[in-house]
Design a protein around this motif. Structure first.
Motif, PDB file in Angstrom:
ATOM      1  N   VAL A  14       0.861  -1.178   0.000  1.00 42.17           N
ATOM      2  CA  VAL A  14       0.000   0.000   0.000  1.00 42.17           C
ATOM      3  C   VAL A  14       0.900   1.231   0.000  1.00 42.17           C
ATOM      4  O   VAL A  14       1.704   1.422   0.909  1.00 42.17           O
ATOM      5  CB  VAL A  14      -0.917   0.019   1.238  1.00 42.17           C
ATOM      6  CG1 VAL A  14      -1.688   1.331   1.315  1.00 42.17           C
ATOM      7  CG2 VAL A  14      -1.878  -1.157   1.201  1.00 42.17           C
ATOM      8  N   ALA A  17      -2.792   5.758   1.309  1.00 41.73           N
ATOM      9  CA  ALA A  17      -3.936   5.474   2.186  1.00 41.73           C
ATOM     10  C   ALA A  17      -4.611   6.805   2.474  1.00 41.73           C
ATOM     11  O   ALA A  17      -4.012   7.683   3.109  1.00 41.73           O
ATOM     12  CB  ALA A  17      -3.477   4.793   3.473  1.00 41.73           C
ATOM     13  N   VAL A  52       4.062   4.574   2.924  1.00 44.50           N
ATOM     14  CA  VAL A  52       2.626   4.795   2.745  1.00 44.50           C
ATOM     15  C   VAL A  52       2.335   6.287   2.828  1.00 44.50           C
ATOM     16  O   VAL A  52       2.615   6.927   3.845  1.00 44.50           O
ATOM     17  CB  VAL A  52       1.792   4.050   3.799  1.00 44.50           C
ATOM     18  CG1 VAL A  52       0.297   4.259   3.530  1.00 44.50           C
ATOM     19  CG2 VAL A  52       2.126   2.563   3.810  1.00 44.50           C
ATOM     20  N   ALA A 114      -0.637  -0.673  -4.383  1.00 45.16           N
ATOM     21  CA  ALA A 114      -2.047  -0.399  -4.125  1.00 45.16           C
ATOM     22  C   ALA A 114      -2.276   0.940  -3.450  1.00 45.16           C
ATOM     23  O   ALA A 114      -1.420   1.462  -2.734  1.00 45.16           O
ATOM     24  CB  ALA A 114      -2.641  -1.510  -3.261  1.00 45.16           C
ATOM     25  N   VAL A 116      -5.481   2.506  -1.026  1.00 43.87           N
ATOM     26  CA  VAL A 116      -6.728   2.189  -0.337  1.00 43.87           C
ATOM     27  C   VAL A 116      -7.320   3.513   0.121  1.00 43.87           C
ATOM     28  O   VAL A 116      -6.634   4.348   0.716  1.00 43.87           O
ATOM     29  CB  VAL A 116      -6.496   1.211   0.846  1.00 43.87           C
ATOM     30  CG1 VAL A 116      -5.488   1.759   1.840  1.00 43.87           C
ATOM     31  CG2 VAL A 116      -7.803   0.877   1.544  1.00 43.87           C
ATOM     32  N   TYR A 145      -5.226  -0.794   6.854  1.00 48.00           N
ATOM     33  CA  TYR A 145      -4.327  -1.192   5.767  1.00 48.00           C
ATOM     34  C   TYR A 145      -3.097  -0.288   5.692  1.00 48.00           C
ATOM     35  O   TYR A 145      -2.026  -0.727   5.266  1.00 48.00           O
ATOM     36  CB  TYR A 145      -5.077  -1.205   4.438  1.00 48.00           C
ATOM     37  CG  TYR A 145      -5.895  -2.462   4.237  1.00 48.00           C
ATOM     38  CD1 TYR A 145      -5.266  -3.682   3.984  1.00 48.00           C
ATOM     39  CD2 TYR A 145      -7.284  -2.439   4.326  1.00 48.00           C
ATOM     40  CE1 TYR A 145      -6.008  -4.846   3.818  1.00 48.00           C
ATOM     41  CE2 TYR A 145      -8.031  -3.590   4.164  1.00 48.00           C
ATOM     42  CZ  TYR A 145      -7.387  -4.794   3.921  1.00 48.00           C
ATOM     43  OH  TYR A 145      -8.123  -5.944   3.760  1.00 48.00           O
ATOM     44  N   ARG A 150       0.250  -3.321   3.424  1.00 47.58           N
ATOM     45  CA  ARG A 150       0.060  -4.213   2.277  1.00 47.58           C
ATOM     46  C   ARG A 150      -1.393  -4.686   2.236  1.00 47.58           C
ATOM     47  O   ARG A 150      -2.103  -4.700   3.238  1.00 47.58           O
ATOM     48  CB  ARG A 150       1.014  -5.402   2.323  1.00 47.58           C
ATOM     49  CG  ARG A 150       0.865  -6.308   3.528  1.00 47.58           C
ATOM     50  CD  ARG A 150       2.017  -7.311   3.635  1.00 47.58           C
ATOM     51  NE  ARG A 150       1.865  -8.215   4.769  1.00 47.58           N
ATOM     52  CZ  ARG A 150       1.323  -9.420   4.708  1.00 47.58           C
ATOM     53  NH1 ARG A 150       0.862  -9.873   3.544  1.00 47.58           N
ATOM     54  NH2 ARG A 150       1.226 -10.189   5.771  1.00 47.58           N
ATOM     55  N   MET A 151      -1.801  -5.107   1.026  1.00 48.77           N
ATOM     56  CA  MET A 151      -3.170  -5.577   0.830  1.00 48.77           C
ATOM     57  C   MET A 151      -3.272  -7.094   0.854  1.00 48.77           C
ATOM     58  O   MET A 151      -4.338  -7.644   1.113  1.00 48.77           O
ATOM     59  CB  MET A 151      -3.717  -5.075  -0.510  1.00 48.77           C
ATOM     60  CG  MET A 151      -3.866  -3.571  -0.614  1.00 48.77           C
ATOM     61  SD  MET A 151      -5.032  -2.844   0.568  1.00 48.77           S
ATOM     62  CE  MET A 151      -6.549  -3.699   0.149  1.00 48.77           C
TER      63      MET A 151
END
Length: 480
Positions: A14, A17, A52, A114, A116, A145, A150-151
């Motif tokens: 991730v 976020a 992140v 990713a 989120v 997350y 991480r997802m």
């Protein structure tokens, strides 16, 4: 390297976020819940990994007020969830850049990282053009997350971090009780906060008050503006209605597959410098860091036309396997940007069609997906099926939506997009009229098939025959 610190990322990491405005303004329970989750995490000694990128963008200042009053903002900020704005940010593509080290690693290793976010949009390349996996979640799960980084994990059984005492921490250990959330909502979310925030909402701050506004009966266009320009919808307007005739000698601007979204057709997010819209802005003296987004420049048709079919992930079969806003210009078969090809076709007086699959135009009901299609010179879109609002928007811009009368698409018919297209029967239109399409190949062979005009009502027919809803309304006003 992230600054002077070495970090490791991989597939599933991730890197963004974001708690965003679209989902937290109207639901204080999930926002208070997110604050309590942050509090519990901080008290355990949990931290968000450095790679992140975190943000909090409430849709209302009331959210900031009740989080401050409840004493939860310090915990959110300790995890990196500082308030960055009030309103649209990450959902609309305004996530901002990743750290150059992170972005470089993603590109070099072709990583699927990713984002989120607690938003309502996660179309391809919208959140960030280098992030391929984008997940929508509640504000509480965004924090979870972010902590995990991480997802690709099971939140029920795997730890999301390590406590200050070295013990692994499961999500259920820091997840707040519903009763605690309800108690805080009752204590800190009250009507007075909303009255205080909205009583003077139309007054504006000193920047708004200091804007110079001239008095006039019509809008005074600023020729130097790169944000808003006089649109060309009424150029060559005539009070006399000339109904459209058959399409002769047209070319396919794009050949697309299934589930092409309005974000593929008209992206709302970041403007790539190397794309036509980016080059237009550079030529106007705008620095790349000041490009803003397509969505913010939707008042400038020169930007939006260049951005039509401008998603960096759109898959045009004419240039397969290449992705992005590219096509082949026929009959030369030269590869170029979609916008450049459309302009060349326009100079040659060639009408354009787009070939699509099922669910053409799915997603947001973005009007520019139809406006841009019209301004590029596309007269018809032939698809297996249309998303209902985009179909209506196409009609409202005078673009004819057509569907195959048999359960086939361009691929089943053996079309490649290199053909010359003729559509017969567009005169004397009626709702759901069957038309004939002839696709002529270079070797003189033809593929002939029938399509149905998705003009579903007499009003649809009227809009189409007038060239769209705007000239239709103007003629009605001027003739009344």
């Amino acid at each position: 390297m992230l600054g002077e610190k070495e970090v490791k990322i991989g597939n599933g990491s991730v890197v963004i976020a974001a708690i965003t405005s679209c989902t937290n303004t109207s639901n204080p329970f999930v926002m208070i819940g997110a604050g309590l989750l942050a509090k519990n995490a901080v008290e355990k000694g949990l931290k968000v990994p450095a790679y992140v990128k975190t943000s909090l963008a409430p849709g209302s200042k009331v959210v900031a007020d009740y989080l401050e009053a409840a004493g939860l903002m310090p915990y959110l900020e300790a995890l990196g969830f500082h308030i960055v704005a009030f309103g649209c940010t990450t959902c609309i593509g305004n996530s901002g850049p990743l750290d150059p080290g992170i972005e470089g690693a993603v590109m070099q290793e072709n990583l699927t990282v990713a984002a989120v976010l607690s938003g309502n949009r996660n179309f391809e390349a919208r959140i960030h053009q280098r992030i391929k996996a984008n997940f929508l979640a509640s504000p509480m799960l965004v924090i979870a997350y972010a902590l995990a980084g991480r997802m690709d994990m099971n939140m029920d059984t795997e730890s999301i971090g390590t406590a200050s005492n070295g013990a692994p921490v499961l999500l259920k250990e820091i997840w707040p009780d519903t009763a605690d959330i309800e108690k805080m909502v009752a204590a800190y979310v009250d009507p007075d906060a909303f009255r205080k925030a909205y009583d003077d909402i139309f007054k504006g701050d000193h920047y708004w008050e200091d804007l110079a506004v001239g008095e006039s009966t019509t809008f005074q266009w600023d020729e130097g503006s790169t944000y808003i320009k006089n649109p060309p919808y009424f150029e060559n307007f005539s009070l006399k209605l000339e109904k459209p005739g058959s399409l002769d000698g047209g070319h396919a601007l794009l050949v697309l597959g299934d589930s092409v979204t309005t974000d593929h057709i008209s992206p709302a997010g970041a403007i790539p410098e190397e794309y036509p819209a980016g080059q237009y802005l550079v030529a106007k003296g705008v620095k790349p860091e000041d490009f803003n987004s397509y969505g913010s420049r939707r008042g400038n048709h020169d930007v939006m036309m260049r951005g039509t079919f401008g998603n960096i992930r759109i898959k045009n079969k004419l240039v397969h396997p290449k992705e992005g806003s590219y096509t082949q210009k026929f009959p030369e078969a030269d590869e170029m940007f979609v916008f450049d090809a459309a302009m060349q076709y326009g100079k040659e007086g060639k009408p354009l069609v787009v070939l699509g699959g099922t669910e053409y135009g799915t997603g947001s009901s973005r009007d520019w997906a139809a406006k841009g299609t019209n301004l590029l010179g596309v007269r018809a879109v032939i698809a297996r099926s249309f998303e209902r609002i985009h179909r209506s928007n196409l009609v409202g811009m005078g673009v004819l939506p057509l569907i195959y009368t048999e359960d086939k698409n361009w691929e089943d018919l053996g079309l490649t997009g290199s053909e010359t297209y003729f559509i017969e029967g567009m005169e004397d239109m009626v709702p759901r009229k069957t038309l004939k399409v002839r696709a002529k190949r270079n070797n003189a062979a033809e593929v002939v098939f029938n399509v149905m005009a998705r003009l579903d009502t007499a009003v649809d027919v009227a809009y189409f025959e007038h060239g769209g809803i705007l000239p239709y309304v103007l003629r009605q006003i001027m003739q009344s």
